[in-house]
Enzyme design. Structure first.
Site, short mmCIF file in Angstrom:
data_model
loop_
_atom_site.label_atom_id
_atom_site.label_comp_id
_atom_site.label_asym_id
_atom_site.label_seq_id
_atom_site.Cartn_x
_atom_site.Cartn_y
_atom_site.Cartn_z
N CYS A 104 0.86 -1.18 0.00
CA CYS A 104 0.00 0.00 0.00
C CYS A 104 0.90 1.23 0.00
O CYS A 104 2.12 1.10 0.17
CB CYS A 104 -1.00 -0.01 1.16
SG CYS A 104 -0.37 0.40 2.78
N PRO A 105 0.35 2.42 -0.19
CA PRO A 105 1.19 3.61 -0.34
C PRO A 105 2.19 3.85 0.80
O PRO A 105 3.27 4.36 0.56
CB PRO A 105 0.19 4.76 -0.44
CG PRO A 105 -1.02 4.11 -1.07
CD PRO A 105 -1.06 2.73 -0.47
#
Length: 174
Positions: A104-105
């Protein structure tokens, strides 16, 4: 000259054949190649970065842009959608996807929520789950994510036929 192996930021081993991380960069690729990844589960609602697509093309890893597929605006208080967590858990629990890496980011909140729900499904007590979640966030966990983990309905998850050895009927709640 020796090859440099640099793990991505927030990299961790969840279980045998399951990894978690924040964003990956080309400098991380030599390290990631050593994992023999079959699947990369992307939780971001952005397009797959070109460098990650190139890595997948080169290694044969299959990218699953789950965040893009399940993203919905205005999901209320929930930090992520139940659909994202359900689909993510089913992908992680399908041994045919292993080795699998969740990205994820930041590698913290969305990934942490997904892994927290995995721990719940494995039968971990809530305190141990939150300790692990907070250890990746540097103690800066989000209360809404912790609440989501606590309230997540495990009955939404359809267990795949090919479960990993580390997941047994005795460890999870059926």
């Amino acid at each position: 000259m020796a090859q440099m192996y640099t793990p991505p930021e927030a990299f961790g081993i969840v279980e045998r054949g399951v990894y978690r991380t924040g964003p990956v960069h080309p400098t991380n690729f030599p390290f990631l190649r050593t994992l023999g990844l079959r699947t990369i589960l992307l939780l971001s609602n952005d397009q797959t970065p070109k460098s990650v697509s190139a890595f997948c093309d080169e290694t044969g890893a299959v990218p699953i842009p789950l965040g893009l597929q399940t993203w919905r605006p205005n999901i209320g208080w929930r930090p992520v959608s139940e659909e994202l967590i359900k689909e993510g858990l089913e992908a992680i629990l399908n041994v045919e996807n292993h080795p699998i890496m969740v990205i994820c980011p930041t590698g913290l909140h969305d990934t942490g929520t997904l892994i927290g729900c995995l721990r719940k499904l494995q039968g971990w007590n809530f305190n141990s789950t939150i300790v692990e979640y907070r250890s990746y966030t540097g103690g800066q966990g989000r209360y809404v994510n912790e609440q989501f983990i606590e309230l997540f309905d495990m009955d939404l998850v359809t267990l795949p036929r090919s479960l990993p050895a580390w997941y047994s009927k005795d460890s999870g709640l059926f």
